[in-house]
Write a protein that holds these residues in place. Sequence first.
Motif, PDB file in Angstrom:
ATOM      1  N   ASP A   1       0.831  -1.205   0.000  1.00  0.00           N
ATOM      2  CA  ASP A   1       0.000   0.000   0.000  1.00  0.00           C
ATOM      3  C   ASP A   1       0.866   1.254   0.000  1.00  0.00           C
ATOM      4  OD1 ASP A   1       0.886   0.516   2.584  1.00  0.00           O
ATOM      5  OD2 ASP A   1      -1.009   0.010   3.559  1.00  0.00           O
ATOM      6  N   GLU A   2       0.219   2.415   0.053  1.00  0.00           N
ATOM      7  CA  GLU A   2       0.938   3.687  -0.057  1.00  0.00           C
ATOM      8  C   GLU A   2       1.871   3.949   1.119  1.00  0.00           C
ATOM      9  OE1 GLU A   2      -3.185   4.205   1.633  1.00  0.00           O
ATOM     10  OE2 GLU A   2      -2.273   3.241  -0.117  1.00  0.00           O
ATOM     11  N   ASN A   3       1.684   3.220   2.217  1.00  0.00           N
ATOM     12  CA  ASN A   3       2.560   3.375   3.383  1.00  0.00           C
ATOM     13  C   ASN A   3       3.666   2.323   3.431  1.00  0.00           C
ATOM     14  OD1 ASN A   3       1.044   5.585   4.518  1.00  0.00           O
ATOM     15  ND2 ASN A   3      -0.514   4.089   5.123  1.00  0.00           N
ATOM     16  N   GLY A   4       3.754   1.518   2.382  1.00  0.00           N
ATOM     17  CA  GLY A   4       4.793   0.499   2.331  1.00  0.00           C
ATOM     18  C   GLY A   4       4.452  -0.775   3.077  1.00  0.00           C
ATOM     19  N   VAL A   5       3.195  -0.926   3.475  1.00  0.00           N
ATOM     20  CA  VAL A   5       2.760  -2.108   4.225  1.00  0.00           C
ATOM     21  C   VAL A   5       2.353  -3.212   3.250  1.00  0.00           C
ATOM     22  CG1 VAL A   5       1.051  -3.009   5.857  1.00  0.00           C
ATOM     23  CG2 VAL A   5       1.986  -0.700   6.157  1.00  0.00           C
ATOM     24  N   ILE A   6       2.768  -4.440   3.548  1.00  0.00           N
ATOM     25  CA  ILE A   6       2.377  -5.588   2.727  1.00  0.00           C
ATOM     26  C   ILE A   6       0.956  -5.995   3.105  1.00  0.00           C
ATOM     27  CG2 ILE A   6       2.896  -7.977   2.101  1.00  0.00           C
ATOM     28  CD1 ILE A   6       5.812  -7.433   2.816  1.00  0.00           C
ATOM     29  N   LEU A   7       0.058  -5.923   2.148  1.00  0.00           N
ATOM     30  CA  LEU A   7      -1.356  -6.193   2.400  1.00  0.00           C
ATOM     31  C   LEU A   7      -1.618  -7.677   2.649  1.00  0.00           C
ATOM     32  CD1 LEU A   7      -2.805  -3.969  -0.474  1.00  0.00           C
ATOM     33  CD2 LEU A   7      -2.716  -3.393   1.969  1.00  0.00           C
ATOM     34  N   GLU A   8      -2.674  -7.949   3.393  1.00  0.00           N
ATOM     35  CA  GLU A   8      -3.084  -9.332   3.643  1.00  0.00           C
ATOM     36  C   GLU A   8      -3.552 -10.001   2.355  1.00  0.00           C
ATOM     37  OE1 GLU A   8      -3.048 -11.139   6.410  1.00  0.00           O
ATOM     38  OE2 GLU A   8      -2.308  -9.595   7.776  1.00  0.00           O
ATOM     39  N   GLU A   9      -4.249  -9.244   1.525  1.00  0.00           N
ATOM     40  CA  GLU A   9      -4.758  -9.748   0.251  1.00  0.00           C
ATOM     41  C   GLU A   9      -4.323  -8.801  -0.864  1.00  0.00           C
ATOM     42  OE1 GLU A   9      -6.337 -12.539  -0.327  1.00  0.00           O
ATOM     43  OE2 GLU A   9      -6.582 -13.160   1.775  1.00  0.00           O
ATOM     44  N   PRO A  10      -3.935  -9.347  -2.014  1.00  0.00           N
ATOM     45  CA  PRO A  10      -3.473  -8.488  -3.105  1.00  0.00           C
ATOM     46  C   PRO A  10      -4.621  -7.786  -3.823  1.00  0.00           C
ATOM     47  CG  PRO A  10      -3.505 -10.764  -3.824  1.00  0.00           C
ATOM     48  CD  PRO A  10      -3.856 -10.776  -2.360  1.00  0.00           C
ATOM     49  N   ARG A  11      -4.263  -6.702  -4.475  1.00  0.00           N
ATOM     50  CA  ARG A  11      -5.215  -5.987  -5.312  1.00  0.00           C
ATOM     51  C   ARG A  11      -4.892  -6.280  -6.775  1.00  0.00           C
ATOM     52  NH1 ARG A  11      -3.254  -0.403  -2.631  1.00  0.00           N
ATOM     53  NH2 ARG A  11      -1.360  -1.293  -3.524  1.00  0.00           N
ATOM     54  N   GLY A  12      -5.539  -5.562  -7.663  1.00  0.00           N
ATOM     55  CA  GLY A  12      -5.174  -5.565  -9.070  1.00  0.00           C
ATOM     56  C   GLY A  12      -5.175  -6.928  -9.735  1.00  0.00           C
ATOM     57  N   VAL A  13      -4.225  -7.093 -10.657  1.00  0.00           N
ATOM     58  CA  VAL A  13      -4.144  -8.322 -11.451  1.00  0.00           C
ATOM     59  C   VAL A  13      -3.930  -9.540 -10.564  1.00  0.00           C
ATOM     60  CG1 VAL A  13      -2.832  -9.542 -13.230  1.00  0.00           C
ATOM     61  CG2 VAL A  13      -3.271  -7.086 -13.469  1.00  0.00           C
ATOM     62  N   THR A  14      -3.038  -9.421  -9.600  1.00  0.00           N
ATOM     63  CA  THR A  14      -2.760 -10.557  -8.714  1.00  0.00           C
ATOM     64  C   THR A  14      -4.002 -10.937  -7.922  1.00  0.00           C
ATOM     65  OG1 THR A  14      -0.483  -9.747  -8.490  1.00  0.00           O
ATOM     66  CG2 THR A  14      -1.194 -11.450  -6.945  1.00  0.00           C
ATOM     67  N   GLY A  15      -4.742  -9.940  -7.474  1.00  0.00           N
ATOM     68  CA  GLY A  15      -5.949 -10.204  -6.702  1.00  0.00           C
ATOM     69  C   GLY A  15      -7.018 -10.929  -7.498  1.00  0.00           C
ATOM     70  N   LYS A  16      -7.012 -10.735  -8.812  1.00  0.00           N
ATOM     71  CA  LYS A  16      -8.023 -11.361  -9.667  1.00  0.00           C
ATOM     72  C   LYS A  16      -7.704 -12.814 -10.013  1.00  0.00           C
ATOM     73  CE  LYS A  16      -9.299  -6.959 -11.810  1.00  0.00           C
ATOM     74  NZ  LYS A  16      -9.311  -6.160 -13.062  1.00  0.00           N
ATOM     75  N   GLN A  17      -6.511 -13.271  -9.642  1.00  0.00           N
ATOM     76  CA  GLN A  17      -6.102 -14.632 -10.013  1.00  0.00           C
ATOM     77  C   GLN A  17      -6.648 -15.697  -9.063  1.00  0.00           C
ATOM     78  OE1 GLN A  17      -4.550 -15.022 -12.983  1.00  0.00           O
ATOM     79  NE2 GLN A  17      -4.866 -12.795 -13.023  1.00  0.00           N
TER      80      GLN A  17
END
Length: 262
Positions: A30-46
């Motif tokens: 995310d914008e604060n450099g934190v690794i999200l629990e779940e991905p967004r975007g293309v990776t999230g759609k897989q």
Amino acid sequence: MLNKERGVILMYEMNTFTKQIKELVRDFIDENGVILEEPRGVTGKQNYDTRRIKFLRSFLDLLLHTRITRKAFRFYVTKCLTMRETAKELQKQGHDICDSTVQSMIWRDQETILRVLGKDVIKDILVYTNNDISVYEERLIAALAKYSDNAGLMESKLALKLPLPVMVGEISEEEFDDFYFTILPHLKTHMKALTEMINPKVVGYSKYILGSEILSEIDSQRKNRLLMVLKGDEVSTNDAEDITDEAFVNEFAWENIAGKHV
């Protein structure tokens, strides 16, 4: 000619790998450099399974937060910069570095990552989603242990030889507590504190009774107690448990020692 072709292939492989990393960064960070629990975007759609998502998060943790990569690599993949832009950013921070050096550093970091985890790690995680990833998980855990700033911390702080580790990412609360309370009395700071609390006269007396065969009854009893502790291979299971119970530092005493010396 062969060297030129090899160079083109290597450049293509590097660009492909770093492009994949940039895509993962874009979808997981995310914008604060934190690794999200779940991905967004293309990776999230897989619709990757939970195990693969966990692996990818730890994979990014390894790349962005440990010594397996250098600042040039991290800048390049997280800020979506070109090689030249990465060099300029590093120059602004006082680094005497040029475009070709940045390219070399990024390439070497990529080589290290693929050597440690396996050259097909990205493909086997993102593309061949039916593959077993156990080997990659073990390599990743080992890499996190090796390249983190805390690498070797336990070995350096404990006056205890640890067994060879079996690299896993999860254990039970009971297993962790057993380990924690086993190592607690063996911290070097704790051992130093205990050493300072020992009366030198008692050390001298103990050496005397261990070396003598003409002792009073009380001296003989004390000698036998010492021998029971020091000759561990001759101590019965019940005796060993009694000794452990007596020797274990209670919570109050430990807090006093820790407060003064840790």
